[in-house]
Design a protein around this motif. Structure first.
Motif, mmCIF file in Angstrom:
data_model
loop_
_atom_site.group_PDB
_atom_site.id
_atom_site.type_symbol
_atom_site.label_atom_id
_atom_site.label_comp_id
_atom_site.label_asym_id
_atom_site.label_seq_id
_atom_site.Cartn_x
_atom_site.Cartn_y
_atom_site.Cartn_z
ATOM 1 N N ILE A 1 6.420 -12.861 -24.164
ATOM 2 C CA ILE A 1 6.641 -11.535 -23.574
ATOM 3 C C ILE A 1 7.954 -10.919 -24.040
ATOM 4 O O ILE A 1 8.217 -9.740 -23.803
ATOM 5 N N ILE B 1 6.769 -22.313 -16.490
ATOM 6 C CA ILE B 1 5.903 -21.150 -16.347
ATOM 7 C C ILE B 1 5.047 -21.366 -15.107
ATOM 8 O O ILE B 1 4.481 -22.450 -14.907
ATOM 9 N N ASN C 1 -1.295 -15.138 -25.494
ATOM 10 C CA ASN C 1 -2.545 -14.501 -25.102
ATOM 11 C C ASN C 1 -2.620 -13.004 -25.379
ATOM 12 O O ASN C 1 -3.653 -12.390 -25.156
ATOM 13 N N CYS D 1 1.726 -19.704 -21.259
ATOM 14 C CA CYS D 1 0.858 -20.331 -20.255
ATOM 15 C C CYS D 1 -0.535 -20.600 -20.799
ATOM 16 O O CYS D 1 -1.330 -21.282 -20.158
ATOM 17 N N HIS E 1 10.043 -15.810 -16.677
ATOM 18 C CA HIS E 1 9.877 -14.693 -17.614
ATOM 19 C C HIS E 1 11.165 -14.259 -18.307
ATOM 20 O O HIS E 1 11.191 -14.077 -19.515
#
Ligand code: SF4
Lengths: 469, 203
Positions: free
Chosen positions: A414, A110, A432, A350, A66
């Motif tokens: 992110i 990931i 996503n 992912c 991350h």
């Protein structure tokens, strides 16, 4: 009870019950625990404070994904806070004997990409991770779900979790997908139908001809976004596609253990006549490429559709939600998104960073240049995917097209690591989540498939891949 | 975890639906290795202007919001990621109970493990509490866990659901890990009957 037809979910749940006492949630055994740098440090601190050890290091695996940079590996991590978090994971794994795929590991990536790659994601297992997209592993017919940091501590200390039993939800996808319509479009279409809270308290089972026809990587894309529908988990019953994918992987069972495992996996499909608490049916043949226009993944539409008008919505709070979203996105209702200028294209996460995703994107970019107006980032899901892509020359295709080819990680999905949108920028992203600020404060995200993203990278505007020449 | 018994407080109201955890605490604040100090970044992107100054239009910055221990928010609160930083940030700011018509599963689980009470009420009650706060932000209500009720100023009492196990843990301030540790023998018996399906050490 054992004679009653059971769903795949019921079978996995039943076989993992350690304790069931009236008035308490079930104590569920956890087969595999994946951890990463962001949601684990406070759990290890908790263990230390209580003088506890990690119960089963050999059923635990760690990686960092991350907050790590996706710049070349020899460049030291410049963000001191991120560096501390990464060093903390290294220390914790060393102290507690947990295998770690760290910065120097060829298997790093990931967390939801490397589990399947290593062969440790297997049918019939319970799999948890302090990460909501753990639902990805459900593609193998496992019960896989995200947990919080307190629960990470519980699993580290006891290899069990307290869970109340979720309900089941059959998602039937009949028919066949048309060319240029992807697995991502199935899940975005489902979310547009049921909304982001539609699956709350349930486990999806994806079924039907269209699901059976998907590869493992495509099934992972679908299961990945189960959480975007609010579901606890999502799964696909194992079949030959599943078994062939796992065969021969680094940590998959071998020899006699393999035969035994396969025999067990073959018992996991939902029984004929098993009932679900909820059910929905989609017809794959009517689906088109999808795109989101709003600030949650349920705000999606066919790529050629028009953005809905808040004034056409009766429910006041729903109307206000849409007004707020369109304000944030600075978009007008009643118009198409086709032709909308873009600043950034992100291919990764992912959801869509596996080798087949990169192959699809590369096929569209081969021999072409990306638009001068956009920055295009391609971020492989793992170092393994990166190596494979480079062996196939995909990196060359991306680079020659003018895209940025990066090291593996979560990256702009992110925006914790410096890969981020600037305020007001528009991005088409294969990730996503299109929440406000998800890809950088003030950034605006359109979610779509790798095909749609790659075509749009070339044109610099939102593009229908079906008419892309 | 501090025991939660009864709470009497004024409220902060954020009527937005589907407030996701990226809004509650943006990802860039998750690089911490501690649970503490997250309150200053609660709702950061809504709460602060580009230059870091307070956004005067955001309710958390209003003088009447200070000291509120109850948050009332729209449906499907806490959707999105599994980050427990969301309840940590809410609690660090001072919130002890959140009222909504529904919560995302993981957020709800995380909250219960930290002594933050998720209170689910029906739509009418939700609307009523919201308009009470709109009319008079100093309005206080009581959330009582033992009786599982929200008590409104007009004397009405509305019950809310919580599973018995979480309720006991919250009332007594018990960490659920203690319960799991006590099941060790049964866990070992399970393992004896079900050999490990995987070995991540690769031995
Ligand atoms: S790629 Fe995005 S969604 Fe997936 S684990 Fe990383 S941050 Fe989470």
């Amino acid at each position: 009870m054992s004679n009653q037809p059971r769903t795949t979910f019921d079978k996995i749940w039943d076989s993992h019950v350690v304790v069931e006492e009236p008035g308490s949630p079930t104590v569920l055994y956890i087969d595999l625990h994946l951890i990463h740098e962001v949601t684990s440090p406070q759990a290890f601190t908790g263990l230390r404070e209580k003088g506890l050890r990690v119960k089963r290091p050999s059923q635990t695996v760690a990686t960092m994904d991350h907050s790590i940079p996706t710049t070349p590996l020899h460049i030291p991590i410049s963000d001191a806070i991120a560096a501390k978090q990464i060093a903390t994971l290294e220390e914790n794994c060393r102290e507690f004997g947990i295998p770690l795929h760290g910065m120097d590991s060829p298997n790093r990536g990931i967390v939801h990409v490397i589990g399947p790659e290593l062969g440790i994601t297997q049918p019939g297992m319970t799999i948890v991770c302090g990460d909501s997209h753990t639902s990805t592993h459900g593609a193998f017919g496992a019960l896989a779900f995200g947990i919080g940091t307190s629960e990470v501590e519980h699993v580290l200390a006891t290899q069990t979790l307290l869970q109340s039993k979720p309900k089941t939800y059959a998602v039937n996808v009949n028919g066949r997908l048309s060319p240029n319509v992807a697995a991502k479009d199935i899940i975005l279409a489902l979310l547009a139908r049921i909304g982001i809270g539609g699956g709350t308290g349930h486990v999806f089972e994806y079924r039907g001809e269209a699901i059976r026809a998907l590869s493992m990587e495509e099934r992972m894309t679908v299961c990945n976004m189960s959480i975007e529908g609010g579901a606890r988990a999502g799964l696909v019953a194992p079949d030959d596609t599943t078994i062939n994918y796992i065969a021969g992987r680094q940590l998959a069972p071998q020899g006699a253990a393999w035969d035994k495992a396969v025999a067990y996996w073959r018992t996991l499909a939902s029984d004929e006549g098993a009932t679900f608490d909820k059910e929905i049916t989609l017809d794959a043949s009517t689906l088109t490429p999808m795109i989101t226009y709003g600030t949650n993944p349920g705000m999606g539409m066919g790529i050629a559709d028009i953005i809905p008008d808040p004034m056409s919505i009766g429910d006041v709070s729903e109307r206000n939600t849409l007004i707020k979203a369109l304000n944030y996105m600075d978009l007008q209702p009643g118009r198409q998104l086709l032709g909308q200028p873009l600043d950034v294209v992100f291919i990764g996460s992912c959801t869509n960073s596996r080798i087949s995703d990169l192959r699809e994107a590369a096929a569209l970019m081969r021999g072409r240049k990306v638009s001068e107006n956009v920055r295009v980032m391609v971020v492989p899901g793992s170092q393994d995917v990166k190596k494979q892509a480079e062996a196939e020359g995909l990196d060359q295709i991306f680079k020659e097209a003018g895209a940025d080819w990066r090291e593996a990680g979560c990256s702009m999905c992110i925006a914790m690591n410096g890969d981020q949108l600037q305020p007001g920028q528009y991005a088409i992203s294969t990730s996503n989540r299109n929440f406000e600020g998800r890809q950088g404060k003030g950034g605006r995200t359109f979610l779509a498939s790798p095909l749609t993203a790659a075509a749009s990278a070339v044109t610099g505007v939102v593009t229908d891949v079906r008419s892309f020449q | 975890m501090e025991p939660f018994t009864t709470l009497n407080s004024h409220l902060v109201s954020i009527p937005t639906e589907n407030i996701d955890t990226d809004q509650i605490i943006p990802a860039r604040f998750l690089k911490t290795i501690s649970k503490k100090g997250l309150g200053q970044n609660l709702f950061s992107d809504w709460r602060y202007n580009e230059d870091g100054s307070d956004n005067p239009n955001f309710i958390l910055n209003a003088p009447e919001s200070q000291g509120a221990k109850i948050l009332i928010a729209g449906d499907n609160f806490g959707c999105g990621s599994s980050r427990e930083h969301a309840p940590w940030a809410l609690m660090d700011w001072g919130v002890q109970a959140v009222i909504s018509t529904s919560f995302a599963d993981i957020f709800r689980n995380n909250s219960l493990k930290n002594g933050l009470l998720p209170v689910i009420v029906d739509e009418d009650t939700h609307k009523q509490i919201q308009s009470l706060v709109e009319e008079d932000p100093t309005t206080k209500i009581t959330v009582d866990l033992a009786s599982q009720t929200v008590q409104l100023p007009d004397g009405r009492s509305v019950s809310f659901p919580i599973d018995g196990f979480s309720k006991t843990c919250m009332l007594e301030g018990i960490d659920q890990l203690g319960y799991l540790l006590k099941q060790e023998e049964k866990m070992l018996a399970y393992e004896a009957a079900h050999p490990a399906r995987v070995n991540t050490l690769g031995e």
